[in-house]
Design a protein around this motif. Structure first.
Motif, PDB file in Angstrom:
ATOM      1  N   LYS A  93      47.220  36.216  55.210  1.00  0.00           N
ATOM      2  CA  LYS A  93      47.224  34.818  55.632  1.00  0.00           C
ATOM      3  C   LYS A  93      46.095  34.073  54.937  1.00  0.00           C
ATOM      4  N   LYS A  94      46.312  33.776  53.676  1.00  0.00           N
ATOM      5  CA  LYS A  94      45.316  33.015  52.930  1.00  0.00           C
ATOM      6  C   LYS A  94      45.530  31.530  53.204  1.00  0.00           C
ATOM      7  N   ASP A  95      44.537  30.899  53.777  1.00  0.00           N
ATOM      8  CA  ASP A  95      44.586  29.468  53.986  1.00  0.00           C
ATOM      9  C   ASP A  95      43.860  28.804  52.818  1.00  0.00           C
ATOM     10  N   PRO A  96      44.436  27.758  52.206  1.00  0.00           N
ATOM     11  CA  PRO A  96      43.809  27.151  51.029  1.00  0.00           C
ATOM     12  C   PRO A  96      42.442  26.559  51.279  1.00  0.00           C
ATOM     13  N   ILE A  97      42.096  26.317  52.527  1.00  0.00           N
ATOM     14  CA  ILE A  97      40.775  25.775  52.844  1.00  0.00           C
ATOM     15  C   ILE A  97      39.908  26.810  53.555  1.00  0.00           C
ATOM     16  N   LEU A  98      40.481  27.551  54.504  1.00  0.00           N
ATOM     17  CA  LEU A  98      39.695  28.491  55.293  1.00  0.00           C
ATOM     18  C   LEU A  98      39.343  29.769  54.539  1.00  0.00           C
ATOM     19  N   TYR A  99      40.162  30.179  53.588  1.00  0.00           N
ATOM     20  CA  TYR A  99      39.867  31.418  52.872  1.00  0.00           C
ATOM     21  C   TYR A  99      38.552  31.273  52.108  1.00  0.00           C
ATOM     22  N   PHE A 101      37.158  32.344  49.449  1.00  0.00           N
ATOM     23  CA  PHE A 101      37.061  32.278  47.999  1.00  0.00           C
ATOM     24  C   PHE A 101      38.157  31.426  47.359  1.00  0.00           C
ATOM     25  N   SER A 102      38.785  30.574  48.141  1.00  0.00           N
ATOM     26  CA  SER A 102      39.772  29.667  47.562  1.00  0.00           C
ATOM     27  C   SER A 102      39.056  28.524  46.840  1.00  0.00           C
ATOM     28  N   LYS A 103      39.792  27.852  45.947  1.00  0.00           N
ATOM     29  CA  LYS A 103      39.210  26.749  45.203  1.00  0.00           C
ATOM     30  C   LYS A 103      39.017  25.541  46.115  1.00  0.00           C
ATOM     31  N   VAL A 104      38.093  24.702  45.730  1.00  0.00           N
ATOM     32  CA  VAL A 104      37.816  23.519  46.539  1.00  0.00           C
ATOM     33  C   VAL A 104      39.043  22.621  46.543  1.00  0.00           C
ATOM     34  N   ASP A 105      39.334  22.047  47.715  1.00  0.00           N
ATOM     35  CA  ASP A 105      40.484  21.164  47.863  1.00  0.00           C
ATOM     36  C   ASP A 105      40.274  19.894  47.035  1.00  0.00           C
ATOM     37  N   LYS A 106      41.253  19.575  46.179  1.00  0.00           N
ATOM     38  CA  LYS A 106      41.101  18.450  45.251  1.00  0.00           C
ATOM     39  C   LYS A 106      40.991  17.110  45.978  1.00  0.00           C
ATOM     40  N   THR A 107      41.791  16.912  47.017  1.00  0.00           N
ATOM     41  CA  THR A 107      41.723  15.648  47.751  1.00  0.00           C
ATOM     42  C   THR A 107      40.353  15.469  48.392  1.00  0.00           C
ATOM     43  N   ARG A 108      39.859  16.539  49.014  1.00  0.00           N
ATOM     44  CA  ARG A 108      38.519  16.469  49.618  1.00  0.00           C
ATOM     45  C   ARG A 108      37.451  16.209  48.560  1.00  0.00           C
ATOM     46  N   LEU A 109      37.595  16.883  47.412  1.00  0.00           N
ATOM     47  CA  LEU A 109      36.611  16.730  46.342  1.00  0.00           C
ATOM     48  C   LEU A 109      36.577  15.300  45.820  1.00  0.00           C
ATOM     49  N   ASP A 110      37.726  14.679  45.680  1.00  0.00           N
ATOM     50  CA  ASP A 110      37.770  13.302  45.174  1.00  0.00           C
ATOM     51  C   ASP A 110      37.056  12.346  46.133  1.00  0.00           C
ATOM     52  N   ARG A 333      29.214  27.046  45.969  1.00  0.00           N
ATOM     53  CA  ARG A 333      28.318  25.988  46.482  1.00  0.00           C
ATOM     54  C   ARG A 333      29.078  24.664  46.624  1.00  0.00           C
ATOM     55  N   LYS A 334      29.871  24.340  45.622  1.00  0.00           N
ATOM     56  CA  LYS A 334      30.623  23.081  45.656  1.00  0.00           C
ATOM     57  C   LYS A 334      31.562  23.055  46.858  1.00  0.00           C
ATOM     58  N   LYS A 335      32.252  24.164  47.097  1.00  0.00           N
ATOM     59  CA  LYS A 335      33.187  24.228  48.221  1.00  0.00           C
ATOM     60  C   LYS A 335      32.461  24.053  49.553  1.00  0.00           C
ATOM     61  N   MET A 336      31.290  24.681  49.705  1.00  0.00           N
ATOM     62  CA  MET A 336      30.514  24.518  50.936  1.00  0.00           C
ATOM     63  C   MET A 336      30.174  23.054  51.176  1.00  0.00           C
ATOM     64  N   ALA A 337      29.692  22.385  50.134  1.00  0.00           N
ATOM     65  CA  ALA A 337      29.284  20.988  50.272  1.00  0.00           C
ATOM     66  C   ALA A 337      30.472  20.104  50.641  1.00  0.00           C
ATOM     67  N   VAL A 338      31.598  20.298  49.962  1.00  0.00           N
ATOM     68  CA  VAL A 338      32.785  19.465  50.203  1.00  0.00           C
ATOM     69  C   VAL A 338      33.340  19.707  51.607  1.00  0.00           C
ATOM     70  N   ASP A 339      33.366  20.968  52.047  1.00  0.00           N
ATOM     71  CA  ASP A 339      33.903  21.272  53.384  1.00  0.00           C
ATOM     72  C   ASP A 339      33.005  20.712  54.489  1.00  0.00           C
ATOM     73  N   ILE A 340      31.694  20.770  54.290  1.00  0.00           N
ATOM     74  CA  ILE A 340      30.779  20.178  55.282  1.00  0.00           C
ATOM     75  C   ILE A 340      30.999  18.669  55.368  1.00  0.00           C
ATOM     76  N   PHE A 341      31.119  18.033  54.196  1.00  0.00           N
ATOM     77  CA  PHE A 341      31.354  16.595  54.167  1.00  0.00           C
ATOM     78  C   PHE A 341      32.649  16.231  54.900  1.00  0.00           C
ATOM     79  N   ALA A 342      33.682  17.025  54.690  1.00  0.00           N
ATOM     80  CA  ALA A 342      34.993  16.708  55.262  1.00  0.00           C
ATOM     81  C   ALA A 342      35.092  17.020  56.746  1.00  0.00           C
ATOM     82  N   GLU A 343      34.381  18.033  57.213  1.00  0.00           N
ATOM     83  CA  GLU A 343      34.604  18.518  58.581  1.00  0.00           C
ATOM     84  C   GLU A 343      33.468  18.223  59.563  1.00  0.00           C
ATOM     85  N   LEU A 344      32.261  17.940  59.058  1.00  0.00           N
ATOM     86  CA  LEU A 344      31.125  17.795  59.991  1.00  0.00           C
ATOM     87  C   LEU A 344      30.404  16.453  59.883  1.00  0.00           C
TER      88      LEU A 344
END
Length: 347
Positions: A93-99, A101-110, A333-344
């Motif tokens: 069950k690989k989730d594109p955001i929760l996994y 080591f998945s790549k950073v979500d492009k929409t979130r990154l933009d 590192r990039k994924k951590m920053a983007v996910d924090i921005f999007a979720e917290l």
């Protein structure tokens, strides 16, 4: 009169002979054409079709596994394709955001990049504290050390995800602790050792734990010599401390044992007073184990990222081998920053 009848009879006999000859000639031509067609005809890919063509139409045999008039192909003596085999359990069950080591979500990154690059970018509230674009830049940049706020923010992000997506977090008996948990033991240990039975550690570092269901394990961020981050697993049931040594070439085991030794001595008292564990009259120190057969960080400044990803994998029961690499530290590192921005943000 008799002569005329004889003549017509001869003509009729000659006409019948001529007709028979023509018929035999036509039949011979047909046989020649049939032989030529059989020579030109290629053998069929289906031997059953050739047999049926030679022997004529036959009645269809109904097999026992025919259902509803639809004949199924037999699966005996066949090797299933790798594309139809069930995937490996850990990757099921690989989730594109929760996994992890998945790549950073492009929409979130933009959206994140637009905010960072805007001249009117305002400060955000993360866990009750104001942060700016520079705070995120430090988190994104390889070779820059993470602060305790960076670490606590990611731990909080994992805790939120565990609450909203419990099926991705297999270790139900595991509680994630923030940096204040071990920091309070470090700060007050010298006072504690003078009066172990009577001393009470402050509540701040422990109040976050065991709010709902009790647990047997605590996974906490540990900072060695104020530089090297690594995870520490505290198993209350087995009375064991496990160091996940991701930087074994930076400090000796003696240095690490000295710091963890304080936690080993304090945990029996903390477990009894804070978490209601059974009374242990001897209160012997917890056993210490070191695991260093895990991915090793090249730069001590990136140890915080390796520690957080190791904690995330342990919480989700995902192995880090082969996935946690120094060359991918920038993407992590990039994924951590983007996910924090999007979720917290504004939390």
């Amino acid at each position: 009169m008799d002569k005329e009848k004889g003549a017509s009879s001869k003509k009729r006999v000659l006409r019948e002979r001529k007709q028979r000859k023509c018929k035999q000639s036509n039949d011979g031509d047909d046989d020649v054409m049939n032989r030529k067609e059989r020579k030109k005809r290629k053998p069929s890919d289906n031997p059953d079709a050739d047999i049926q063509a030679r022997e004529g139409p036959q009645k269809k045999k109904i097999k026992s596994d025919d259902v509803g008039g639809v004949q199924r192909k037999s699966e005996r003596n066949t090797i299933p394709s790798i594309h139809t085999q069930p995937p490996y359990t850990a990757e099921k069950k690989k989730d594109p955001i929760l996994y992890p080591f998945s790549k950073v979500d492009k929409t979130r990154l933009d959206v994140f990049s637009d905010w960072k690059n805007s001249r009117k970018a305002k400060q955000l509230t993360i866990l009750g504290k104001k942060v700016d674009a520079k705070w995120f830049t430090t988190l994104e940049t390889p070779g820059k050390s993470l602060t305790t706020m960076h670490v606590d923010t990611v731990v909080k992000l994992l805790s939120r995800r565990e609450e909203s997506h419990p099926h991705f977090f297999k270790s139900k008996a595991l509680t994630l602790a923030e940096t204040s948990f071990l920091r309070e033991i470090d700060e007050y240990y010298s006072i504690f050792v003078d009066n172990k039975d009577e001393y009470e550690f402050p509540e701040e570092g422990f109040s976050q734990l065991f709010k709902e269901a009790p647990t047997n394990k605590i996974l906490a961020p540990m900072l060695v010599k104020e530089r090297l981050w690594m995870p520490l697993m505290i198993n209350l049931e087995k009375k064991e401390l496990i160091i996940y040594d991701l930087g074994k070439h930076f400090y000796t085991n003696k240095i690490k044992d000295k710091q963890v030794g304080a936690y080993a001595v304090a945990m029996p008292y903390i477990a009894q007073k804070k978490f209601g564990m059974k009374n242990d009259t001897k209160k012997s120190p917890f056993r210490i184990s070191i695991i260093n057969c895990i991915p090793q960080v090249d730069k001590i400044e990136d140890s915080g990222v390796f520690m957080l990803k190791t904690i995330e994998c342990l919480a989700m029961s995902i192995t880090t081998h082969g996935n946690l690499k120094n060359e991918s530290i920038g993407d992590l590192r990039k994924k951590m920053a983007v996910d924090i921005f999007a979720e917290l943000q504004n939390d």
